[in-house]
Design a protein around this motif. Structure first.
Motif, mmCIF file in Angstrom:
data_model
loop_
_atom_site.group_PDB
_atom_site.id
_atom_site.type_symbol
_atom_site.label_atom_id
_atom_site.label_comp_id
_atom_site.label_asym_id
_atom_site.label_seq_id
_atom_site.Cartn_x
_atom_site.Cartn_y
_atom_site.Cartn_z
ATOM 1 N N ILE A 131 0.582 4.046 23.942
ATOM 2 C CA ILE A 131 1.028 4.921 22.853
ATOM 3 C C ILE A 131 0.891 4.138 21.558
ATOM 4 N N ARG A 132 0.134 4.698 20.642
ATOM 5 C CA ARG A 132 -0.140 3.978 19.402
ATOM 6 C C ARG A 132 1.105 3.948 18.517
ATOM 7 N N LYS A 133 1.349 2.827 17.909
ATOM 8 C CA LYS A 133 2.485 2.681 16.999
ATOM 9 C C LYS A 133 2.105 3.160 15.608
ATOM 10 N N THR A 134 3.067 3.618 14.859
ATOM 11 C CA THR A 134 2.797 4.082 13.498
ATOM 12 C C THR A 134 2.747 2.923 12.521
ATOM 13 N N ALA A 135 3.317 1.840 12.902
ATOM 14 C CA ALA A 135 3.287 0.666 12.027
ATOM 15 C C ALA A 135 3.094 -0.560 12.896
ATOM 16 N N VAL A 136 2.340 -1.469 12.399
ATOM 17 C CA VAL A 136 2.063 -2.677 13.180
ATOM 18 C C VAL A 136 3.125 -3.719 12.862
ATOM 19 N N ASP A 137 3.651 -4.272 13.898
ATOM 20 C CA ASP A 137 4.671 -5.292 13.730
ATOM 21 C C ASP A 137 3.999 -6.663 13.777
ATOM 22 N N LEU A 165 13.074 8.098 17.752
ATOM 23 C CA LEU A 165 13.923 7.381 18.704
ATOM 24 C C LEU A 165 13.748 5.869 18.606
ATOM 25 N N ILE A 166 12.513 5.439 18.404
ATOM 26 C CA ILE A 166 12.241 4.002 18.342
ATOM 27 C C ILE A 166 11.434 3.711 17.084
ATOM 28 N N ASP A 167 11.885 2.737 16.350
ATOM 29 C CA ASP A 167 11.177 2.365 15.122
ATOM 30 C C ASP A 167 9.734 1.989 15.453
ATOM 31 N N GLY A 168 8.837 2.514 14.670
ATOM 32 C CA GLY A 168 7.436 2.153 14.869
ATOM 33 C C GLY A 168 6.681 3.141 15.719
ATOM 34 N N LEU A 169 7.371 4.040 16.361
ATOM 35 C CA LEU A 169 6.703 5.080 17.142
ATOM 36 C C LEU A 169 6.870 6.409 16.424
ATOM 37 N N GLU A 170 5.916 7.293 16.647
ATOM 38 C CA GLU A 170 6.058 8.585 15.995
ATOM 39 C C GLU A 170 7.195 9.377 16.637
ATOM 40 N N PRO A 171 7.769 10.314 15.880
ATOM 41 C CA PRO A 171 8.910 11.075 16.411
ATOM 42 C C PRO A 171 8.543 11.824 17.686
ATOM 43 N N MET A 172 9.537 12.003 18.512
ATOM 44 C CA MET A 172 9.327 12.710 19.779
ATOM 45 C C MET A 172 10.124 14.002 19.796
ATOM 46 N N ASP A 173 9.582 14.971 20.499
ATOM 47 C CA ASP A 173 10.332 16.208 20.692
ATOM 48 C C ASP A 173 11.231 16.045 21.913
ATOM 49 N N GLY A 229 1.340 -8.530 16.155
ATOM 50 C CA GLY A 229 0.483 -7.515 15.574
ATOM 51 C C GLY A 229 -0.001 -6.472 16.561
ATOM 52 N N ARG A 230 0.726 -6.261 17.595
ATOM 53 C CA ARG A 230 0.300 -5.295 18.605
ATOM 54 C C ARG A 230 0.414 -3.879 18.059
ATOM 55 N N ARG A 231 -0.582 -3.070 18.349
ATOM 56 C CA ARG A 231 -0.630 -1.732 17.758
ATOM 57 C C ARG A 231 -0.247 -0.635 18.734
ATOM 58 N N PHE A 232 0.258 -0.991 19.851
ATOM 59 C CA PHE A 232 0.595 0.042 20.844
ATOM 60 C C PHE A 232 1.774 -0.427 21.694
ATOM 61 N N VAL A 233 2.340 0.511 22.364
ATOM 62 C CA VAL A 233 3.296 0.187 23.429
ATOM 63 C C VAL A 233 2.842 0.942 24.671
ATOM 64 N N THR A 271 0.895 10.390 9.844
ATOM 65 C CA THR A 271 -0.178 9.467 9.519
ATOM 66 C C THR A 271 0.011 8.171 10.295
ATOM 67 N N ILE A 272 -0.984 7.821 11.025
ATOM 68 C CA ILE A 272 -0.884 6.606 11.838
ATOM 69 C C ILE A 272 -1.721 5.516 11.201
ATOM 70 N N SER A 273 -1.099 4.414 10.982
ATOM 71 C CA SER A 273 -1.787 3.315 10.326
ATOM 72 C C SER A 273 -2.599 2.511 11.318
ATOM 73 N N ASP A 274 -3.812 2.235 10.945
ATOM 74 C CA ASP A 274 -4.658 1.403 11.810
ATOM 75 C C ASP A 274 -4.773 -0.010 11.284
#
Lengths: 200, 229
Positions: free
Chosen positions: A109-115, A167-175, A120-124, B225-228
């Motif tokens: 699942i792609r993260k909305t922000a890279v930590d 629900l979790i910072d860095g992930l897009e909102p969930m329904d 610097g991982r871009r997914f979980v 918007t998803i940042s790459d």
């Protein structure tokens, strides 16, 4: 040990707060016999489990009765009533693994922000599907107060009520669907006159 | 079949009056002065058969004897899922003639203590609601009853209204009254928190403000918007 990677996202705590906020602005209005609107109030809601010492200290700090207050206007005397009604409470009652919602654990699942601080991982990887069971309780002194609360709740569940949650910072909102599974009522009115009537 | 005509145990007015006097005097010696608050039914629902909008608007003071002298009865204090509950019950005895003198003479239709009326008990400064009145607890001594036993429990407060003109009664629950202007914002929830120690409405609201996504432009979160980078 295999499970030795500390993390805590407060997700369960957030679910509890989320559940509480669905019902935190229910209102009860009362009218006199001639139909005049005379009272409006928000129904108090709280999470049922309560540390006992805090319950005692918060609600009955000075033990003795009397409605006296400190300089800030907060009650400084003991609780002068048995309880206030109507009110609602809820509790988290169960966790059930939902096999139908299982996806491959390697799915990303792609993260909305890279930590950057975390490599610097871009997914979980995908989550584990669990259903959480909540029980909501309404207690009222009057039958009509109870049904007023109930009528404001039931129409929103067909049978689910969905909200979008970060629900979790860095992930897009969930329904997150909240599904109403069962409604029961209890009115203990048949016993001796000295027995307290309890409407749940 | 008839009772012995030489013994008249049940119709001696003088004897009855004497017992009345003794009972009243005993209660005056050992009793406690309480405030009796009568209830006016203002919101009777004929379908659900209840009154959810009572008003308490008259007070009377008289002496009672605390029959449950070893302490409050009932379930006491305990923690339920609704928070702290105090289930104290109390049985008070009032002489019929005392009640008649202090209450019935003022309000003719109040011939006996009524269920639903309140009693302010001064020893712990708390308000009790009458659940049941037993008029035959002493069974026809000398042919008549002398007392009412008033069985009451600590009030469940549900925004009952008090307009008695008795300041300490009318203001007693003022700080706990949740009858507030509802405008569905945090200010109202703050007010609720001040009046109800166990209400977490505002806490849930504040906590959920940080996680709920009620974006009007993106209600279903499909255009995030998803940042790459």
């Amino acid at each position: 040990m295999a499970i030795a990677n500390y993390f805590y996202n407060s997700t369960i705590r957030k679910y509890v707060a989320l559940f509480g906020t669905y019902f935190n602005q229910l209102e009860v209005r009362r009218t006199s016999t001639d139909g005049t609107l005379n009272q409006r109030q928000i129904v108090p809601i709280s999470y049922g489990p309560y540390q006992k010492i805090l319950a005692r200290l918060d609600q009955d700090p000075n033990i003795e009765g009397g409605a006296s207050f400190d300089a800030d206007g907060n009650p400084s005397a003991g609780q002068p009533y048995a309880m206030t009604l109507p009110r609602m409470a809820f509790e988290l009652t169960s966790f059930t693994y939902d096999a139908e919602r299982t996806v491959a654990p390697t799915r990303k699942i792609r993260k909305t922000a890279v930590d950057e601080a975390n490599g610097g991982r871009r997914f979980v990887y995908s989550g584990t599907p669990y259903n959480m069971g909540f029980s909501l309780y309404i207690m009222a002194k009057y039958n009509e107060d109870a049904v007023k609360c109930l009528e404001q709740i039931l129409p929103f569940f067909n049978p689910e009520f969905t909200s979008t949650v970060r629900l979790i910072d860095g992930l897009e909102p969930m329904d997150i669907p909240l599904i109403l599974t069962d409604v029961t009522s209890e009115d203990l009115y048949e016993e001796a006159f000295t027995t307290r009537r309890s409407i749940l | 079949m008839a009772t012995n005509t030489f013994f008249n145990n049940y119709a001696q007015v003088q004897e009855q009056s004497l017992i009345d006097d003794l009972v009243i005097e005993s209660i005056k010696i050992y009793g406690v002065d309480v405030i009796y608050i009568s209830r006016a039914i203002k919101g009777r629902d004929k379908i659900f058969r209840e009154d959810d909008f009572p008003e308490y608007n008259e007070t009377f003071e008289f002496e009672t004897y605390v029959k449950s002298m070893e302490g409050f009865e009932g379930e006491g204090d305990f923690l339920s899922k609704f928070g702290l509950e105090i289930r104290d019950t109390l049985t008070l005895t009032v002489a019929n003639r005392t009640f008649e003198r202090h209450v019935t003479r003022e309000v003719v239709e109040l011939t006996r203590p009524r269920e639903g009326d309140l009693i302010y008990f001064p020893l712990n400064e708390k308000m009790f609601e009458i659940k049941y009145v037993e008029h035959e607890s002493i069974f026809y001594q000398m042919g008549q009853t002398q007392v009412f036993d008033i069985q009451c429990e600590l009030i469940e407060y549900a925004n009952q209204r008090f307009n008695t003109g008795h300041p300490s009664i009318d203001d007693y629950f003022a700080e706990y009254n949740t009858d507030i202007i509802v405008d569905a914002n945090n200010a109202t929830l703050s007010a609720l928190t001040l009046t109800d120690d166990n209400a977490s409405n505002l806490d849930f609201e504040l906590e959920a403000d940080g996680i709920l996504d009620f974006s009007e432009t993106d209600p279903f979160s499909e255009n995030i918007t998803i940042s790459d980078t």
